[in-house]
Design a protein around this motif. Structure first.
Motif, PDB file in Angstrom:
ATOM      1  N   GLU A   1       5.313   6.127   3.634  1.00 17.84           N
ATOM      2  CA  GLU A   1       4.233   5.207   3.983  1.00 17.84           C
ATOM      3  C   GLU A   1       4.445   3.960   3.138  1.00 17.84           C
ATOM      4  OE1 GLU A   1       0.261   6.833   5.351  1.00 17.84           O
ATOM      5  OE2 GLU A   1      -0.266   6.108   3.351  1.00 17.84           O
ATOM      6  N   VAL A   2       4.684   2.858   3.805  1.00 13.09           N
ATOM      7  CA  VAL A   2       4.958   1.607   3.095  1.00 13.09           C
ATOM      8  C   VAL A   2       4.121   0.521   3.758  1.00 13.09           C
ATOM      9  CG1 VAL A   2       6.765   0.008   2.326  1.00 13.09           C
ATOM     10  CG2 VAL A   2       7.355   2.395   2.825  1.00 13.09           C
ATOM     11  N   ASN A   3       3.589  -0.401   2.971  1.00 17.96           N
ATOM     12  CA  ASN A   3       2.920  -1.532   3.592  1.00 17.96           C
ATOM     13  C   ASN A   3       3.326  -2.837   2.921  1.00 17.96           C
ATOM     14  OD1 ASN A   3       1.353  -1.369   1.284  1.00 17.96           O
ATOM     15  ND2 ASN A   3      -0.510  -0.724   2.336  1.00 17.96           N
ATOM     16  N   ALA A   4       2.954  -3.919   3.581  1.00 20.07           N
ATOM     17  CA  ALA A   4       3.335  -5.248   3.100  1.00 20.07           C
ATOM     18  C   ALA A   4       2.212  -6.204   3.415  1.00 20.07           C
ATOM     19  CB  ALA A   4       4.623  -5.713   3.776  1.00 20.07           C
TER      20      ALA A   4
ATOM     21  N   ALA B   1       4.715  -3.259  -0.877  1.00 23.01           N
ATOM     22  CA  ALA B   1       4.288  -2.254  -1.854  1.00 23.01           C
ATOM     23  C   ALA B   1       5.473  -1.371  -2.215  1.00 23.01           C
ATOM     24  CB  ALA B   1       3.157  -1.412  -1.279  1.00 23.01           C
ATOM     25  N   GLN B   2       5.598  -1.055  -3.506  1.00 20.10           N
ATOM     26  CA  GLN B   2       6.753  -0.273  -3.967  1.00 20.10           C
ATOM     27  C   GLN B   2       6.390   1.157  -4.329  1.00 20.10           C
ATOM     28  OE1 GLN B   2       9.744  -1.539  -3.758  1.00 20.10           O
ATOM     29  NE2 GLN B   2       9.209  -3.675  -3.381  1.00 20.10           N
TER      30      GLN B   2
ATOM     31  N   ALA C   1      -3.449  -0.161  -3.160  1.00 18.36           N
ATOM     32  CA  ALA C   1      -4.011  -1.435  -3.631  1.00 18.36           C
ATOM     33  C   ALA C   1      -4.071  -2.455  -2.491  1.00 18.36           C
ATOM     34  CB  ALA C   1      -3.184  -1.981  -4.795  1.00 18.36           C
ATOM     35  N   LEU C   2      -3.051  -2.488  -1.646  1.00 19.79           N
ATOM     36  CA  LEU C   2      -3.086  -3.438  -0.524  1.00 19.79           C
ATOM     37  C   LEU C   2      -4.179  -3.064   0.466  1.00 19.79           C
ATOM     38  CD1 LEU C   2       0.666  -4.328   0.214  1.00 19.79           C
ATOM     39  CD2 LEU C   2      -1.053  -5.644  -1.039  1.00 19.79           C
ATOM     40  N   TRP C   3      -4.370  -1.762   0.683  1.00 21.23           N
ATOM     41  CA  TRP C   3      -5.479  -1.352   1.559  1.00 21.23           C
ATOM     42  C   TRP C   3      -6.828  -1.725   0.944  1.00 21.23           C
ATOM     43  CZ3 TRP C   3      -5.511  -1.021   6.402  1.00 21.23           C
ATOM     44  CH2 TRP C   3      -4.412  -0.533   7.114  1.00 21.23           C
TER      45      TRP C   3
END
Lengths: 468, 468
Positions: free
Chosen positions: A222-225, A317-318, A325-327
């Motif tokens: 699960e990765v986000n940007a 996000a790493q 945190a981005l969510w």
């Protein structure tokens, strides 16, 4: 207590048990609360059955007496469907919170209507599976309410609306008839699919008591940007690119337009992932099954988009902590918006091809009426769903401008929140007289005494014909 | 011609145009044909409107006169829903074959009801998109029939049933009311979703005239493999493994049990991919977006399954030609089965956890009645959907054994074909009296004169109450 309520409670006798009925001074304020602050009536009685038989007994008694009932789950709805109207008693599913163990092989779970979305998510997670719906209200919103509103949320573009999660339902009709279809088969055309009667009909055709829900394999990665872009067109281009290059990996695509992000950053109690000042911000997420590879593919597409000038700036996000945190930044929009009193707020669906012109025209029309108006827009761009808020001295004009603009753009006046009480006066802008008449026929066929969530979505008797 | 038909044609006047009505000797035999060879009545008239207004005029006239109507699309249904009953006239959608250009950005297309599945697939393909439903009858089956039966097919485990493809419908009610909802929004909770009335209700509640359908990104890679396995348990284990390792890449998982494959191989006019003699054969397919990588991942999982003893033998297609050849083997089952007269054939859904015991018990019970019976089973294992055929001297006993076994296993008597005329006597095995009564209420509310596909799915008046 009114004679009607006394008659009802006496008809019910002890069938719901001692804690199954609250009346008079035992009725808690929380049954009148509404998340948007509009206060309903204090009901004379709250029925709290603990099983389907109890719901059936409650409805049969109400139907016999013509007693109107408002159904309550987690009371997180945003259109007033659960807000108590004078004369209504409450049917609360709050004691029906049971969850069966997930069936791992079939990838499904049976939940009672009062179980929270979060409880379903956690049960799935515990079986190394995942539930496809998520939203900010996960801790309070319940299965029954989610079914009744055909809930959306942040992962519709990957997993579909709540309708796509329903393998079968148990529900009780107004007259107490119990319909049970909980086999959970992925493919079943053995007669009409009656579950569809209850999905998205906001409790007006029956009360959902249990649901067989589809689960998905738990994503391994699960990765986000978080991206800054110069325009809506750029955000739509990036969406197309991610879809084309990553296919079903893409699991969320959320948008935040200026000046909302700037306002959030000004009072945020966490570090802002990117500086304020851009026109559009996007949170994109992927969920996959190859941890060592998915993030790399995602980063490659994003870097190419930066080189091509589609994205101005991006952070990826790493770690799981950074993903969360981005969510948190995404969900922080609600903090800012809930703090502003009297905000005009709508939940609209618009075809992507007409979204830009809609936004420009609505902005110009609102500022022509009120040059000092502030417009805050965020939402689920991947589904064409925007949450559009206006701080204005003329709310009526703003509602009118936005909803007429939506209708002209071929959109919907409610993308995911439903119609409830608060939006029904705009329903005719997007649904024909024939469609609304057909909704009335369906309601009259299943709830001829109009006891279930009366006046939600539409009035059973058109206002022009109603007794004055 | 009967006075009723004369009256109808005179009421319609020229509203359907010269080629819009066939009557008397102009009525072609093909309107009576049924794909399973059961001959219907020759209708006195066939109405062939060329647009929605024509459908509305036709139905309004029939409703006024109480004239029963059977709706026909591609006439590929397998349960007799389109088979003409005495006294019925035909409403054929065959002249409504229009297709709009696909909307690439929204990934959707609007099709008229008479367009074939293949036409939709090809239009999508031409826009670098894909339609998620496929099946052997693609060249004849139409959009309207696919909606009415909530068609399944070979890719349900990835893309869902036909219901999941429908973004909106236009349909005409029995009284000629036109309901149009073709905005194609992926998220829209603006009032009841009336499209759900028409999906899977087999033309009994309205006639679909147009559909807004969801399209998907066109897969860049497509690979399949044919596997021999020693048991159903091994096939279910392999399914779990592929789902876990490949997530949404897995797009089809078809099964063929002994002795069907052996019978096919004995008369096949192409090379058999694997020798006959194993217990179970599986065709697994993936669709992805990384050609250089997807096939490799698929092969890795398959090779691991061979090493672990889950698979006995496997061939992986190396080229598009080989991919098509493996699908041809899968579709070859129909050649063998259609050549056997008087076959008992059912389309059942069974939970995977109970499929093995169902198969063993049905096999034993059928052979106890008829020791010489042959049982041929294939289907969509990924969805728990089997097509189960029996060659036996006692068809009635075989139907009874299979359907009661399905009901006991928590399955459905129709997974994807629907109920039509031919399966309604078994519907009560899997649906409660309350459910069937609710289906009748829905039908009576929308088609009170019972003119639309009467007697399909259920009889509006329960047999015990019908006039004798």
């Amino acid at each position: 207590m009114s004679p009607e309520t006394e008659k009802l409670l006496s008809a019910l006798g002890g069938r719901l048990g001692a804690v199954g009925v609250l009346a008079g001074s035992d009725v808690d304020q929380r049954y009148r609360d509404d998340p948007d602050g509009k206060l309903g009536a204090l009901p004379e009685a709250v029925l709290r059955p603990r099983d389907t038989e109890g719901v059936a007994a409650a409805l049969a008694a109400c139907n016999d007496l013509g007693q109107p009932v408002v159904v309550q789950g987690g009371r997180t709805g945003l259109t007033g469907a659960a807000r108590v109207q004078p004369g209504e008693i409450v049917l609360s599913l709050e004691r029906m919170t049971g969850l069966d163990a997930p069936d791992r092989q079939a990838a499904s779970i049976v939940a009672e209507a009062g179980a929270t979305l979060q409880a379903v998510q956690e049960a799935a997670d515990g079986a190394s599976l995942m539930f496809g719906v998520d939203m900010g209200a996960r801790g309070s919103a319940t299965v029954g309410g989610n079914v009744a509103t055909n809930a959306g949320g942040i992962r519709v573009l990957r997993y579909g609306m709540y309708r796509a999660q329903v393998l079968g339902l148990e529900a009780v009709l107004a007259d107490g008839t119990v319909l049970t279809s909980l086999k959970g088969l992925p493919k079943d055309n053995s007669g009409y699919d009656l579950s569809q009667l209850f999905i998205g009909t906001e409790g007006t055709l029956g009360v959902v008591t249990r649901a067989a829900l589809r689960l998905h394999p738990k994503p391994v990665s699960e990765v986000n940007a978080f991206c800054a872009l110069s325009s809506l067109d750029a955000a739509i281009a990036l969406l197309g690119l991610l879809r084309q290059k990553l296919g079903p990996l893409l699991s969320a695509y959320e948008v935040n337009f200026a000046p909302l992000y700037d306002t959030m950053v000004a009072s945020m109690d966490m570090p802002a992932p990117l500086p304020a000042g851009s026109s559009v911000y996007v949170l994109a997420e992927i969920q996959g099954s190859e941890p060592e590879r998915d993030g790399e593919r995602f980063a490659e597409v994003l870097m190419q988009a930066v080189e091509d000038g589609v994205i101005d700036d991006v952070v990826v996000a790493q770690s799981p902590r950074e993903v969360r945190a981005l969510w948190a930044v995404r969900e922080d929009a609600n903090r800012v918006l809930f703090s502003i009193k009297g905000l005009v707020g709508v939940d609209i669906g618009i075809p992507l091809a007409r979204m830009g012109i809609f936004l420009r025209e609505a902005d110009a029309a609102i500022h022509a009426v009120d040059p000092g108006a502030d417009i805050y827009v965020f939402g689920h761009l991947g589904d064409g769903n925007l949450h559009y808020q206006v701080r204005t001295v003329d709310p009526a004009a703003a509602y009118d401008i936005v909803y007429r603009g939506v209708a002209a753009a071929g959109g919907g006046v409610s993308a995911e929140h439903g119609i409830g009480l608060d939006k029904k006066k705009w329903l005719h802008l997007v649904r024909s007289d024939a469609e609304i008449a057909t909704m009335r026929r369906r309601k009259a066929a299943l709830d001829p005494r109009n006891i279930l969530n009366p006046g939600r979505v539409f009035d059973l008797i058109p206002p022009a014909f109603a007794k004055s």
